[in-house]
Design a protein around this motif. Sequence first.
Motif, PDB file in Angstrom:
ATOM      1  N   ASN A  61       0.843  -1.191   0.000  1.00 38.33           N
ATOM      2  CA  ASN A  61       0.000   0.000   0.000  1.00 38.33           C
ATOM      3  C   ASN A  61       0.881   1.246   0.000  1.00 38.33           C
ATOM      4  O   ASN A  61       2.099   1.158  -0.173  1.00 38.33           O
ATOM      5  CB  ASN A  61      -0.946  -0.020   1.206  1.00 38.33           C
ATOM      6  CG  ASN A  61      -0.190  -0.079   2.526  1.00 38.33           C
ATOM      7  OD1 ASN A  61       0.997   0.236   2.607  1.00 38.33           O
ATOM      8  ND2 ASN A  61      -0.866  -0.503   3.576  1.00 38.33           N
ATOM      9  N   ASP A  62       0.292   2.424   0.198  1.00 33.18           N
ATOM     10  CA  ASP A  62       1.061   3.653   0.119  1.00 33.18           C
ATOM     11  C   ASP A  62       2.152   3.721   1.178  1.00 33.18           C
ATOM     12  O   ASP A  62       3.278   4.155   0.906  1.00 33.18           O
ATOM     13  CB  ASP A  62       0.140   4.882   0.223  1.00 33.18           C
ATOM     14  CG  ASP A  62      -0.735   4.860   1.468  1.00 33.18           C
ATOM     15  OD1 ASP A  62      -0.916   3.781   2.067  1.00 33.18           O
ATOM     16  OD2 ASP A  62      -1.254   5.932   1.831  1.00 33.18           O
ATOM     17  N   GLU A  63       1.862   3.260   2.405  1.00 32.89           N
ATOM     18  CA  GLU A  63       2.851   3.321   3.477  1.00 32.89           C
ATOM     19  C   GLU A  63       4.035   2.406   3.213  1.00 32.89           C
ATOM     20  O   GLU A  63       5.189   2.775   3.434  1.00 32.89           O
ATOM     21  CB  GLU A  63       2.198   2.972   4.814  1.00 32.89           C
ATOM     22  CG  GLU A  63       1.192   4.013   5.290  1.00 32.89           C
ATOM     23  CD  GLU A  63       0.625   3.683   6.652  1.00 32.89           C
ATOM     24  OE1 GLU A  63       0.937   2.589   7.168  1.00 32.89           O
ATOM     25  OE2 GLU A  63      -0.127   4.513   7.192  1.00 32.89           O
ATOM     26  N   TYR A  92      -1.452   6.602  -5.639  1.00 30.36           N
ATOM     27  CA  TYR A  92      -2.028   7.061  -4.367  1.00 30.36           C
ATOM     28  C   TYR A  92      -1.952   8.584  -4.273  1.00 30.36           C
ATOM     29  O   TYR A  92      -1.341   9.143  -3.362  1.00 30.36           O
ATOM     30  CB  TYR A  92      -1.297   6.413  -3.185  1.00 30.36           C
ATOM     31  CG  TYR A  92      -1.443   4.920  -3.116  1.00 30.36           C
ATOM     32  CD1 TYR A  92      -2.521   4.341  -2.450  1.00 30.36           C
ATOM     33  CD2 TYR A  92      -0.504   4.085  -3.715  1.00 30.36           C
ATOM     34  CE1 TYR A  92      -2.660   2.951  -2.390  1.00 30.36           C
ATOM     35  CE2 TYR A  92      -0.634   2.707  -3.663  1.00 30.36           C
ATOM     36  CZ  TYR A  92      -1.719   2.150  -2.995  1.00 30.36           C
ATOM     37  OH  TYR A  92      -1.851   0.784  -2.943  1.00 30.36           O
ATOM     38  N   SER A  95      -3.155  10.125  -1.048  1.00 29.43           N
ATOM     39  CA  SER A  95      -2.529   9.650   0.180  1.00 29.43           C
ATOM     40  C   SER A  95      -1.871  10.799   0.937  1.00 29.43           C
ATOM     41  O   SER A  95      -1.371  11.764   0.350  1.00 29.43           O
ATOM     42  CB  SER A  95      -1.463   8.599  -0.158  1.00 29.43           C
ATOM     43  OG  SER A  95      -0.647   8.324   0.959  1.00 29.43           O
ATOM     44  N   LYS A  96      -1.834  10.685   2.239  1.00 31.11           N
ATOM     45  CA  LYS A  96      -1.136  11.675   3.068  1.00 31.11           C
ATOM     46  C   LYS A  96       0.368  11.639   2.814  1.00 31.11           C
ATOM     47  O   LYS A  96       1.104  12.559   3.192  1.00 31.11           O
ATOM     48  CB  LYS A  96      -1.410  11.414   4.548  1.00 31.11           C
ATOM     49  CG  LYS A  96      -0.909  10.062   5.042  1.00 31.11           C
ATOM     50  CD  LYS A  96      -1.252   9.823   6.493  1.00 31.11           C
ATOM     51  CE  LYS A  96      -0.744   8.445   6.960  1.00 31.11           C
ATOM     52  NZ  LYS A  96      -1.089   8.195   8.373  1.00 31.11           N
ATOM     53  N   TYR A  98       1.613  11.386  -0.286  1.00 29.98           N
ATOM     54  CA  TYR A  98       1.855  11.732  -1.695  1.00 29.98           C
ATOM     55  C   TYR A  98       2.943  12.805  -1.833  1.00 29.98           C
ATOM     56  O   TYR A  98       3.914  12.631  -2.567  1.00 29.98           O
ATOM     57  CB  TYR A  98       0.563  12.213  -2.349  1.00 29.98           C
ATOM     58  CG  TYR A  98       0.764  12.709  -3.765  1.00 29.98           C
ATOM     59  CD1 TYR A  98       0.925  11.820  -4.814  1.00 29.98           C
ATOM     60  CD2 TYR A  98       0.819  14.080  -4.040  1.00 29.98           C
ATOM     61  CE1 TYR A  98       1.128  12.267  -6.117  1.00 29.98           C
ATOM     62  CE2 TYR A  98       1.020  14.533  -5.335  1.00 29.98           C
ATOM     63  CZ  TYR A  98       1.173  13.628  -6.364  1.00 29.98           C
ATOM     64  OH  TYR A  98       1.391  14.084  -7.639  1.00 29.98           O
TER      65      TYR A  98
END
Length: 255
Positions: A61-63, A92, A95-96, A98
């Motif tokens: 995922n993004d993390e 993403y 996403s925070k 990004y």
Amino acid sequence: MNKNIFKISFVFCLLALSVVEGLSLAVCLSLYAAPLDEAYKDYLDNDYEEALQKAKALKQNDEVLYFLGLVYTKIGNYPQAREYLIRLTDNYRRSKLYEQGMVKLADTYLLEGDLSRARPLYESIEKKSTASNYLPLVYLRLSQIAAKEGRWEDKKRYINLLKEKYPLSNELMLADTLKEQEDFFAIQVGAFSNSKNAINLKNELDEKYDVYILEDKNENYVLYKVRVGKFKDRKEAEKMWGRLVKQGYPAKIFP
């Protein structure tokens, strides 16, 4: 604890929500996030290989993508870091992570010395992120690139923006050091803790080059840097650099 055990624990945690008073979804999520936390611990312990193995075993995922990009940047594998950071920034966008991923992506090009690719990315972040937490770093990076390209007015402009908008930022301290540097290129051919070694190298070069010694004073020591020339134009500096390298000197262009 392996990934399958974590998944089973997460499922049982969700089932227990309706049974155990005070048990929250946040607790379950934190349990499921534990594998990446373990990878971060390895990263902080400088065990990068273990950190990579644990992160790669997780759903990307993004993390996880950001973390993999971070670790590969740390160990100097910039192409591999970009692979993960591009996947993050392409897939993403809400996403925070990004913007952070965009900055880190630009950093991989800057660390490789590819200013032509780093600069547009930083400029894009600057234009789109008027209230970003990463703008102080972006202004610093743009000022550093401007200095390396010999765009002295742009260097000053970005430093002034940083000073006006973020006077309490850590980046301003680094920018102030950059501001103190004179607006020209020089070729460094040696750096010594012993002044005699610097003087000997200067004497060796004196007949052919405009050579001087720069004293870089730190709290605990002085470093004597032997440099050649003061060039306003980078192309002229590069010509001199090539000449010195051919003669066997470990030359490097500054800034």
